[in-house]
Design a protein around this motif. Sequence first.
Motif, PDB file in Angstrom:
ATOM      1  N   LYS A 180      10.645 -29.412  27.937  1.00 26.14           N
ATOM      2  CA  LYS A 180       9.896 -28.936  26.773  1.00 26.14           C
ATOM      3  C   LYS A 180      10.525 -27.672  26.210  1.00 26.14           C
ATOM      4  O   LYS A 180      10.672 -27.514  24.992  1.00 26.14           O
ATOM      5  N   MET A 181      10.919 -26.786  27.119  1.00 24.80           N
ATOM      6  CA  MET A 181      11.547 -25.538  26.690  1.00 24.80           C
ATOM      7  C   MET A 181      12.891 -25.825  26.030  1.00 24.80           C
ATOM      8  O   MET A 181      13.256 -25.208  25.022  1.00 24.80           O
ATOM      9  N   ILE A 182      13.624 -26.806  26.574  1.00 22.96           N
ATOM     10  CA  ILE A 182      14.917 -27.170  26.000  1.00 22.96           C
ATOM     11  C   ILE A 182      14.726 -27.760  24.603  1.00 22.96           C
ATOM     12  O   ILE A 182      15.499 -27.477  23.673  1.00 22.96           O
ATOM     13  N   ASP A 183      13.675 -28.567  24.436  1.00 25.70           N
ATOM     14  CA  ASP A 183      13.417 -29.165  23.120  1.00 25.70           C
ATOM     15  C   ASP A 183      13.108 -28.088  22.091  1.00 25.70           C
ATOM     16  O   ASP A 183      13.566 -28.163  20.932  1.00 25.70           O
ATOM     17  N   GLU A 184      12.323 -27.090  22.485  1.00 23.10           N
ATOM     18  CA  GLU A 184      12.002 -26.004  21.554  1.00 23.10           C
ATOM     19  C   GLU A 184      13.261 -25.219  21.184  1.00 23.10           C
ATOM     20  O   GLU A 184      13.460 -24.847  20.025  1.00 23.10           O
ATOM     21  N   LEU A 185      14.120 -24.978  22.199  1.00 22.57           N
ATOM     22  CA  LEU A 185      15.360 -24.251  21.931  1.00 22.57           C
ATOM     23  C   LEU A 185      16.299 -25.093  21.069  1.00 22.57           C
ATOM     24  O   LEU A 185      16.990 -24.569  20.184  1.00 22.57           O
ATOM     25  N   LYS A 186      16.289 -26.416  21.301  1.00 18.08           N
ATOM     26  CA  LYS A 186      17.114 -27.315  20.493  1.00 18.08           C
ATOM     27  C   LYS A 186      16.671 -27.290  19.038  1.00 18.08           C
ATOM     28  O   LYS A 186      17.505 -27.250  18.120  1.00 18.08           O
ATOM     29  N   SER A 187      15.363 -27.276  18.832  1.00 16.65           N
ATOM     30  CA  SER A 187      14.838 -27.211  17.470  1.00 16.65           C
ATOM     31  C   SER A 187      15.241 -25.910  16.794  1.00 16.65           C
ATOM     32  O   SER A 187      15.598 -25.881  15.614  1.00 16.65           O
ATOM     33  N   LEU A 188      15.222 -24.828  17.564  1.00 16.02           N
ATOM     34  CA  LEU A 188      15.607 -23.525  17.006  1.00 16.02           C
ATOM     35  C   LEU A 188      17.071 -23.544  16.584  1.00 16.02           C
ATOM     36  O   LEU A 188      17.420 -23.097  15.476  1.00 16.02           O
ATOM     37  N   PHE A 189      17.964 -24.073  17.450  1.00 11.18           N
ATOM     38  CA  PHE A 189      19.389 -24.101  17.122  1.00 11.18           C
ATOM     39  C   PHE A 189      19.663 -25.030  15.931  1.00 11.18           C
ATOM     40  O   PHE A 189      20.523 -24.731  15.086  1.00 11.18           O
ATOM     41  N   GLN A 190      18.942 -26.161  15.871  1.00  8.06           N
ATOM     42  CA  GLN A 190      19.143 -27.078  14.742  1.00  8.06           C
ATOM     43  C   GLN A 190      18.727 -26.420  13.430  1.00  8.06           C
ATOM     44  O   GLN A 190      19.424 -26.538  12.412  1.00  8.06           O
ATOM     45  N   THR A 191      17.593 -25.728  13.451  1.00 10.13           N
ATOM     46  CA  THR A 191      17.144 -25.029  12.245  1.00 10.13           C
ATOM     47  C   THR A 191      18.156 -23.966  11.843  1.00 10.13           C
ATOM     48  O   THR A 191      18.484 -23.803  10.657  1.00 10.13           O
ATOM     49  N   SER A 195      26.015 -25.628  19.348  1.00 16.09           N
ATOM     50  CA  SER A 195      24.605 -25.703  19.749  1.00 16.09           C
ATOM     51  C   SER A 195      24.355 -26.910  20.639  1.00 16.09           C
ATOM     52  O   SER A 195      23.620 -26.827  21.640  1.00 16.09           O
ATOM     53  N   ALA A 196      24.960 -28.037  20.305  1.00 10.77           N
ATOM     54  CA  ALA A 196      24.754 -29.251  21.099  1.00 10.77           C
ATOM     55  C   ALA A 196      25.316 -29.085  22.507  1.00 10.77           C
ATOM     56  O   ALA A 196      24.715 -29.523  23.500  1.00 10.77           O
ATOM     57  N   GLU A 197      26.478 -28.443  22.620  1.00  9.97           N
ATOM     58  CA  GLU A 197      27.074 -28.230  23.942  1.00  9.97           C
ATOM     59  C   GLU A 197      26.213 -27.301  24.795  1.00  9.97           C
ATOM     60  O   GLU A 197      26.060 -27.506  26.009  1.00  9.97           O
ATOM     61  N   ILE A 198      25.622 -26.304  24.147  1.00 10.10           N
ATOM     62  CA  ILE A 198      24.746 -25.387  24.891  1.00 10.10           C
ATOM     63  C   ILE A 198      23.524 -26.131  25.411  1.00 10.10           C
ATOM     64  O   ILE A 198      23.120 -25.974  26.569  1.00 10.10           O
ATOM     65  N   ILE A 199      22.925 -26.960  24.573  1.00 12.53           N
ATOM     66  CA  ILE A 199      21.726 -27.710  24.979  1.00 12.53           C
ATOM     67  C   ILE A 199      22.056 -28.651  26.129  1.00 12.53           C
ATOM     68  O   ILE A 199      21.286 -28.779  27.095  1.00 12.53           O
ATOM     69  N   ASN A 203       9.836 -19.391  10.847  1.00  7.52           N
ATOM     70  CA  ASN A 203      10.681 -18.320  11.395  1.00  7.52           C
ATOM     71  C   ASN A 203       9.989 -17.619  12.563  1.00  7.52           C
ATOM     72  O   ASN A 203      10.611 -17.310  13.585  1.00  7.52           O
ATOM     73  N   ASP A 204       8.679 -17.368  12.361  1.00  3.04           N
ATOM     74  CA  ASP A 204       7.924 -16.722  13.444  1.00  3.04           C
ATOM     75  C   ASP A 204       7.882 -17.606  14.687  1.00  3.04           C
ATOM     76  O   ASP A 204       7.979 -17.118  15.829  1.00  3.04           O
ATOM     77  N   LEU A 205       7.716 -18.924  14.467  1.00  2.00           N
ATOM     78  CA  LEU A 205       7.657 -19.842  15.601  1.00  2.00           C
ATOM     79  C   LEU A 205       8.978 -19.848  16.373  1.00  2.00           C
ATOM     80  O   LEU A 205       8.998 -19.831  17.610  1.00  2.00           O
ATOM     81  N   ASN A 206      10.089 -19.864  15.658  1.00  2.00           N
ATOM     82  CA  ASN A 206      11.397 -19.841  16.324  1.00  2.00           C
ATOM     83  C   ASN A 206      11.613 -18.532  17.086  1.00  2.00           C
ATOM     84  O   ASN A 206      12.208 -18.514  18.170  1.00  2.00           O
ATOM     85  N   LEU A 207      11.093 -17.438  16.518  1.00  2.00           N
ATOM     86  CA  LEU A 207      11.215 -16.155  17.212  1.00  2.00           C
ATOM     87  C   LEU A 207      10.414 -16.160  18.511  1.00  2.00           C
ATOM     88  O   LEU A 207      10.881 -15.691  19.557  1.00  2.00           O
ATOM     89  N   VAL A 208       9.196 -16.729  18.432  1.00  2.00           N
ATOM     90  CA  VAL A 208       8.356 -16.819  19.634  1.00  2.00           C
ATOM     91  C   VAL A 208       8.999 -17.736  20.667  1.00  2.00           C
ATOM     92  O   VAL A 208       8.985 -17.456  21.880  1.00  2.00           O
ATOM     93  N   ASN A 209       9.572 -18.861  20.202  1.00  2.39           N
ATOM     94  CA  ASN A 209      10.236 -19.776  21.136  1.00  2.39           C
ATOM     95  C   ASN A 209      11.424 -19.092  21.838  1.00  2.39           C
ATOM     96  O   ASN A 209      11.675 -19.320  23.034  1.00  2.39           O
ATOM     97  N   ALA A 210      12.148 -18.265  21.115  1.00  7.32           N
ATOM     98  CA  ALA A 210      13.273 -17.540  21.721  1.00  7.32           C
ATOM     99  C   ALA A 210      12.780 -16.581  22.798  1.00  7.32           C
ATOM    100  O   ALA A 210      13.359 -16.480  23.894  1.00  7.32           O
TER     101      ALA A 210
END
Length: 361
Positions: free
Chosen positions: A264-275, A250-254, A291-298
Amino acid sequence: MTNDKLKYIYPFLLLWVTILTSSAQPRVEARIDSIAIMIGQQAHLTIDVIAGKGAQVVFPQFKPSQYITQGVEVLESTDPVTTPMDNNQEKVSKTFTLTSFDEHLYPIPGMKVKVNGKTVVGNPLALKVVTVDVDTLHPNQFFPPKDVQDNPFKWSEWSPLFWLSMLLLLLCLVCYYLYVRLRENKPVITRIRIVKKVLPHQKALSSIEKIKSEQLQISEDQKTYYTKLTDTLRQYIDERFGFKAMEMTSAEIIDRLKETGDQKMIDELKSLFQTADLVKFAKYSTLINENDLNLVNAINFIDETKLEGEPTEEKVVPKLSEEDKRSKKERTTLKAAIYILGSVIVALLAYIVYHVYELTL
Protein backbone atom coordinates in the motif's frame (compact mmCIF):
# COMPACT_ATOMS: atom_id res chain seq x y z
CA MET A 1 140.33 -77.32 28.66
CA THR A 2 136.69 -77.89 29.44
CA ASN A 3 137.03 -76.49 32.92
CA ASP A 4 138.77 -73.42 31.54
CA LYS A 5 135.87 -72.79 29.15
CA LEU A 6 133.30 -73.22 31.87
CA LYS A 7 135.26 -70.81 34.01
CA TYR A 8 134.69 -68.10 31.36
CA ILE A 9 131.10 -69.05 30.53
CA TYR A 10 129.77 -68.96 34.10
CA PRO A 11 130.21 -65.21 34.58
CA PHE A 12 128.37 -64.48 31.32
CA LEU A 13 125.54 -66.81 32.27
CA LEU A 14 125.31 -65.22 35.70
CA LEU A 15 125.25 -61.72 34.17
CA TRP A 16 122.54 -62.72 31.67
CA VAL A 17 120.36 -64.27 34.40
CA THR A 18 120.83 -61.17 36.53
CA ILE A 19 119.74 -58.91 33.66
CA LEU A 20 116.69 -61.02 32.93
CA THR A 21 115.75 -61.12 36.59
CA SER A 22 116.16 -57.39 37.06
CA SER A 23 114.17 -56.59 33.92
CA ALA A 24 111.38 -58.89 34.96
CA GLN A 25 111.09 -57.39 38.44
CA PRO A 26 108.78 -54.34 38.69
CA ARG A 27 110.40 -51.13 39.92
CA VAL A 28 108.93 -48.10 41.68
CA GLU A 29 110.73 -44.80 41.22
CA ALA A 30 109.64 -41.64 43.04
CA ARG A 31 110.71 -38.12 42.11
CA ILE A 32 109.72 -34.62 43.21
CA ASP A 33 109.92 -31.51 41.07
CA SER A 34 111.20 -29.29 43.88
CA ILE A 35 113.04 -30.32 47.00
CA ALA A 36 112.42 -26.93 48.68
CA ILE A 37 109.29 -24.78 48.66
CA MET A 38 107.99 -21.74 50.50
CA ILE A 39 105.22 -22.13 53.04
CA GLY A 40 101.93 -22.67 51.19
CA GLN A 41 103.56 -23.37 47.83
CA GLN A 42 103.03 -26.63 45.99
CA ALA A 43 105.31 -29.44 44.93
CA HIS A 44 104.54 -32.39 42.65
CA LEU A 45 105.49 -35.91 43.63
CA THR A 46 105.51 -38.34 40.70
CA ILE A 47 105.58 -42.12 41.15
CA ASP A 48 106.71 -44.17 38.14
CA VAL A 49 106.05 -47.91 38.10
CA ILE A 50 108.00 -49.88 35.50
CA ALA A 51 106.58 -53.35 34.95
CA GLY A 52 105.64 -55.78 32.24
CA LYS A 53 102.88 -54.93 29.83
CA GLY A 54 99.40 -55.51 31.21
CA ALA A 55 100.56 -55.52 34.83
CA GLN A 56 97.92 -54.62 37.41
CA VAL A 57 99.20 -51.50 39.22
CA VAL A 58 97.46 -50.12 42.32
CA PHE A 59 98.79 -46.80 43.64
CA PRO A 60 98.33 -45.60 47.22
CA GLN A 61 95.17 -43.54 47.67
CA PHE A 62 95.13 -40.20 49.47
CA LYS A 63 92.10 -38.01 50.06
CA PRO A 64 92.34 -34.21 49.70
CA SER A 65 94.03 -32.64 52.78
CA GLN A 66 95.24 -36.07 53.93
CA TYR A 67 98.82 -36.20 55.16
CA ILE A 68 101.27 -38.20 53.07
CA THR A 69 103.62 -37.76 56.00
CA GLN A 70 103.18 -35.70 59.13
CA GLY A 71 103.12 -32.01 58.09
CA VAL A 72 102.79 -32.57 54.31
CA GLU A 73 99.29 -32.57 52.79
CA VAL A 74 98.06 -34.06 49.55
CA LEU A 75 95.94 -31.53 47.66
CA GLU A 76 95.04 -33.62 44.62
CA SER A 77 96.26 -36.43 42.42
CA THR A 78 96.12 -37.21 38.72
CA ASP A 79 94.89 -40.32 36.98
CA PRO A 80 97.54 -42.92 36.11
CA VAL A 81 99.23 -42.44 32.74
CA THR A 82 100.68 -45.44 30.89
CA THR A 83 103.70 -45.07 28.58
CA PRO A 84 104.96 -48.02 26.46
CA MET A 85 108.65 -48.99 26.80
CA ASP A 86 111.08 -51.44 25.23
CA ASN A 87 111.58 -55.07 26.26
CA ASN A 88 107.83 -55.65 26.53
CA GLN A 89 107.53 -53.26 29.45
CA GLU A 90 105.51 -50.14 30.22
CA LYS A 91 105.68 -47.23 32.65
CA VAL A 92 102.65 -46.22 34.72
CA SER A 93 102.90 -42.76 36.31
CA LYS A 94 100.77 -40.93 38.87
CA THR A 95 101.38 -37.43 40.25
CA PHE A 96 100.42 -36.07 43.68
CA THR A 97 100.27 -32.35 44.47
CA LEU A 98 101.75 -31.61 47.91
CA THR A 99 101.90 -28.57 50.18
CA SER A 100 102.89 -27.68 53.73
CA PHE A 101 102.39 -24.78 56.11
CA ASP A 102 105.14 -25.45 58.65
CA GLU A 103 108.83 -24.80 58.19
CA HIS A 104 110.65 -28.12 58.39
CA LEU A 105 112.61 -30.73 56.47
CA TYR A 106 110.11 -33.51 55.90
CA PRO A 107 111.20 -37.04 54.99
CA ILE A 108 108.82 -38.68 52.54
CA PRO A 109 108.88 -42.46 52.89
CA GLY A 110 108.94 -44.73 49.90
CA MET A 111 105.50 -45.17 48.35
CA LYS A 112 104.04 -48.67 48.49
CA VAL A 113 102.59 -49.75 45.16
CA LYS A 114 100.93 -53.09 44.46
CA VAL A 115 101.99 -54.66 41.17
CA ASN A 116 100.12 -57.84 40.26
CA GLY A 117 99.19 -58.24 43.91
CA LYS A 118 102.73 -57.81 45.24
CA THR A 119 103.80 -54.74 47.22
CA VAL A 120 106.76 -52.84 45.80
CA VAL A 121 108.28 -49.97 47.78
CA GLY A 122 109.78 -46.97 46.04
CA ASN A 123 112.70 -44.81 47.03
CA PRO A 124 112.30 -42.28 49.87
CA LEU A 125 112.48 -38.53 49.28
CA ALA A 126 112.68 -35.33 51.29
CA LEU A 127 110.88 -31.98 51.07
CA LYS A 128 112.16 -28.83 52.70
CA VAL A 129 109.64 -26.12 53.58
CA VAL A 130 111.07 -22.68 54.29
CA THR A 131 109.40 -19.54 55.54
CA VAL A 132 109.74 -15.88 54.61
CA ASP A 133 112.52 -14.02 56.36
CA VAL A 134 111.16 -11.51 58.86
CA ASP A 135 113.15 -8.64 60.30
CA THR A 136 112.57 -9.34 63.97
CA LEU A 137 114.89 -6.52 65.03
CA HIS A 138 112.80 -3.81 63.29
CA PRO A 139 109.19 -5.05 63.30
CA ASN A 140 107.77 -1.53 62.94
CA GLN A 141 109.85 -0.56 59.94
CA PHE A 142 107.73 -0.20 56.80
CA PHE A 143 108.87 0.38 53.26
CA PRO A 144 107.07 2.77 50.92
CA PRO A 145 105.15 1.37 47.95
CA LYS A 146 106.93 0.78 44.71
CA ASP A 147 106.62 3.34 41.93
CA VAL A 148 104.06 2.72 39.20
CA GLN A 149 105.62 0.88 36.33
CA ASP A 150 105.77 2.91 33.15
CA ASN A 151 104.59 0.49 30.48
CA PRO A 152 105.86 1.23 26.98
CA PHE A 153 103.41 2.53 24.40
CA LYS A 154 102.42 -0.06 21.81
CA TRP A 155 100.54 1.06 18.72
CA SER A 156 99.28 -2.49 18.19
CA GLU A 157 97.31 -2.21 21.45
CA TRP A 158 95.87 1.23 20.74
CA SER A 159 95.23 1.07 16.99
CA PRO A 160 91.91 -0.86 17.25
CA LEU A 161 90.60 1.71 19.73
CA PHE A 162 91.77 4.56 17.49
CA TRP A 163 89.92 3.26 14.44
CA LEU A 164 86.86 2.48 16.53
CA SER A 165 86.94 6.08 17.76
CA MET A 166 87.02 7.29 14.15
CA LEU A 167 84.05 5.07 13.39
CA LEU A 168 82.27 6.44 16.46
CA LEU A 169 82.84 10.01 15.27
CA LEU A 170 81.52 9.16 11.81
CA LEU A 171 78.39 7.56 13.28
CA CYS A 172 77.80 10.64 15.43
CA LEU A 173 77.96 12.86 12.34
CA VAL A 174 75.53 10.62 10.47
CA CYS A 175 73.18 10.58 13.45
CA TYR A 176 73.29 14.38 13.69
CA TYR A 177 72.56 14.70 9.97
CA LEU A 178 69.53 12.43 10.31
CA TYR A 179 68.35 14.45 13.30
CA VAL A 180 68.53 17.67 11.27
CA ARG A 181 66.60 16.01 8.46
CA LEU A 182 63.97 14.90 10.95
CA ARG A 183 63.57 18.42 12.32
CA GLU A 184 63.19 19.89 8.85
CA ASN A 185 60.61 17.31 7.87
CA LYS A 186 57.50 18.57 9.65
CA PRO A 187 55.28 15.90 11.15
CA VAL A 188 52.00 15.06 9.47
CA ILE A 189 49.28 15.64 12.04
CA THR A 190 45.90 14.07 11.44
CA ARG A 191 43.07 14.78 13.80
CA ILE A 192 40.05 12.54 14.02
CA ARG A 193 36.89 14.61 14.36
CA ILE A 194 33.66 13.52 15.98
CA VAL A 195 30.79 15.18 14.14
CA LYS A 196 27.09 15.06 14.76
CA LYS A 197 25.41 12.75 12.30
CA VAL A 198 22.11 13.80 10.77
CA LEU A 199 20.04 10.68 10.14
CA PRO A 200 18.48 10.22 6.68
CA HIS A 201 14.88 10.62 7.88
CA GLN A 202 15.79 13.75 9.85
CA LYS A 203 17.42 15.25 6.80
CA ALA A 204 14.42 14.37 4.59
CA LEU A 205 11.82 15.71 7.04
CA SER A 206 13.85 18.90 7.39
CA SER A 207 13.78 19.36 3.61
CA ILE A 208 10.03 18.75 3.54
CA GLU A 209 9.54 21.31 6.30
CA LYS A 210 11.46 23.79 4.17
CA ILE A 211 9.17 23.02 1.21
CA LYS A 212 6.13 23.59 3.43
CA SER A 213 7.56 26.82 4.79
CA GLU A 214 8.02 28.09 1.24
CA GLN A 215 4.40 27.02 0.50
CA LEU A 216 5.41 25.49 -2.78
CA GLN A 217 2.48 23.05 -2.63
CA ILE A 218 0.03 25.91 -3.21
CA SER A 219 2.17 27.89 -5.62
CA GLU A 220 1.68 27.92 -9.34
CA ASP A 221 5.19 26.63 -9.92
CA GLN A 222 4.22 22.98 -9.48
CA LYS A 223 7.26 21.74 -11.36
CA THR A 224 9.62 23.22 -8.75
CA TYR A 225 7.48 21.78 -5.95
CA TYR A 226 7.48 18.23 -7.31
CA THR A 227 11.15 18.42 -8.30
CA LYS A 228 12.18 19.32 -4.74
CA LEU A 229 9.80 16.79 -3.21
CA THR A 230 10.97 13.88 -5.38
CA ASP A 231 14.64 14.86 -4.99
CA THR A 232 14.14 14.78 -1.23
CA LEU A 233 12.61 11.30 -1.46
CA ARG A 234 15.32 10.09 -3.83
CA GLN A 235 18.05 11.32 -1.48
CA TYR A 236 16.33 9.67 1.49
CA ILE A 237 15.93 6.36 -0.38
CA ASP A 238 19.59 6.54 -1.44
CA GLU A 239 20.82 6.94 2.15
CA ARG A 240 18.21 4.69 3.76
CA PHE A 241 18.15 1.70 1.39
CA GLY A 242 21.65 1.99 -0.07
CA PHE A 243 21.03 2.12 -3.82
CA LYS A 244 21.59 4.99 -6.25
CA ALA A 245 18.07 6.35 -6.35
CA MET A 246 19.23 9.72 -7.68
CA GLU A 247 20.40 8.02 -10.88
CA MET A 248 17.33 5.79 -11.36
CA THR A 249 13.96 6.36 -12.95
CA SER A 250 10.78 6.38 -10.92
CA ALA A 251 9.83 2.91 -12.16
CA GLU A 252 13.23 1.48 -11.24
CA ILE A 253 12.96 2.95 -7.75
CA ILE A 254 9.50 1.43 -7.24
CA ASP A 255 10.72 -1.98 -8.42
CA ARG A 256 13.60 -1.92 -5.93
CA LEU A 257 11.34 -0.82 -3.08
CA LYS A 258 8.87 -3.64 -3.71
CA GLU A 259 11.40 -6.05 -2.21
CA THR A 260 11.28 -4.38 1.21
CA GLY A 261 8.25 -2.11 1.56
CA ASP A 262 4.51 -2.40 2.25
CA GLN A 263 2.48 -2.73 -0.96
CA LYS A 264 0.00 0.00 0.00
CA MET A 265 2.83 2.35 0.88
CA ILE A 266 4.58 1.49 -2.39
CA ASP A 267 1.40 2.22 -4.35
CA GLU A 268 1.07 5.63 -2.72
CA LEU A 269 4.72 6.40 -3.46
CA LYS A 270 4.25 5.16 -7.03
CA SER A 271 1.31 7.51 -7.47
CA LEU A 272 3.41 10.39 -6.15
CA PHE A 273 6.27 9.67 -8.59
CA GLN A 274 3.86 9.28 -11.52
CA THR A 275 2.21 12.61 -10.72
CA ALA A 276 5.62 14.25 -10.41
CA ASP A 277 6.72 12.84 -13.77
CA LEU A 278 3.54 14.15 -15.43
CA VAL A 279 4.04 17.60 -13.93
CA LYS A 280 7.73 17.80 -14.84
CA PHE A 281 7.60 16.28 -18.30
CA ALA A 282 3.99 16.54 -19.55
CA LYS A 283 3.06 19.92 -18.06
CA TYR A 284 0.30 18.28 -16.05
CA SER A 285 -1.58 20.52 -13.61
CA THR A 286 -2.64 19.23 -10.22
CA LEU A 287 -5.08 20.44 -7.63
CA ILE A 288 -4.01 21.85 -4.28
CA ASN A 289 -5.51 18.96 -2.32
CA GLU A 290 -3.64 16.52 -4.57
CA ASN A 291 -0.38 18.31 -3.78
CA ASP A 292 -1.15 18.15 -0.07
CA LEU A 293 -1.95 14.44 -0.35
CA ASN A 294 1.37 13.71 -2.08
CA LEU A 295 3.19 15.68 0.60
CA VAL A 296 1.48 13.67 3.33
CA ASN A 297 2.25 10.41 1.51
CA ALA A 298 5.93 11.39 1.34
CA ILE A 299 5.99 12.12 5.08
CA ASN A 300 4.21 8.83 5.84
CA PHE A 301 6.69 6.90 3.69
CA ILE A 302 9.61 8.44 5.57
CA ASP A 303 8.03 7.77 8.97
CA GLU A 304 7.24 4.16 8.08
CA THR A 305 10.71 3.33 6.76
CA LYS A 306 13.02 5.31 9.06
CA LEU A 307 15.55 3.45 11.18
CA GLU A 308 15.52 3.98 14.91
CA GLY A 309 18.50 3.65 17.25
CA GLU A 310 21.20 4.67 14.79
CA PRO A 311 24.20 6.55 16.27
CA THR A 312 23.84 10.28 16.19
CA GLU A 313 27.62 10.85 16.02
CA GLU A 314 30.23 9.60 13.59
CA LYS A 315 34.01 9.57 13.50
CA VAL A 316 35.56 11.40 10.58
CA VAL A 317 39.11 10.27 9.77
CA PRO A 318 40.86 12.58 7.33
CA LYS A 319 42.58 10.95 4.38
CA LEU A 320 46.25 11.64 3.79
CA SER A 321 47.52 12.76 0.43
CA GLU A 322 50.30 10.87 -1.31
CA GLU A 323 52.78 13.56 -0.32
CA ASP A 324 51.69 13.33 3.32
CA LYS A 325 52.05 9.56 3.23
CA ARG A 326 55.58 9.83 1.83
CA SER A 327 56.47 12.43 4.45
CA LYS A 328 55.11 10.27 7.27
CA LYS A 329 56.97 7.21 6.00
CA GLU A 330 60.19 9.20 5.73
CA ARG A 331 59.85 10.45 9.31
CA THR A 332 59.30 6.90 10.56
CA THR A 333 62.39 5.71 8.70
CA LEU A 334 64.48 8.59 10.06
CA LYS A 335 63.37 7.90 13.63
CA ALA A 336 64.18 4.20 13.34
CA ALA A 337 67.61 4.97 11.87
CA ILE A 338 68.37 7.48 14.65
CA TYR A 339 67.35 5.00 17.37
CA ILE A 340 69.50 2.23 15.88
CA LEU A 341 72.50 4.50 15.38
CA GLY A 342 72.10 5.87 18.90
CA SER A 343 72.18 2.36 20.36
CA VAL A 344 75.27 1.46 18.34
CA ILE A 345 77.01 4.69 19.39
CA VAL A 346 76.31 4.09 23.09
CA ALA A 347 77.53 0.49 22.91
CA LEU A 348 80.64 1.47 20.96
CA LEU A 349 81.43 4.30 23.36
CA ALA A 350 81.13 1.98 26.36
CA TYR A 351 83.42 -0.55 24.67
CA ILE A 352 86.08 2.08 23.90
CA VAL A 353 85.99 3.60 27.39
CA TYR A 354 86.27 0.20 29.04
CA HIS A 355 89.29 -0.88 26.99
CA VAL A 356 91.02 2.49 27.39
CA TYR A 357 90.60 2.08 31.13
CA GLU A 358 92.07 -1.41 30.94
CA LEU A 359 95.09 -0.20 28.98
CA THR A 360 95.80 2.71 31.30
CA LEU A 361 95.82 0.64 34.48
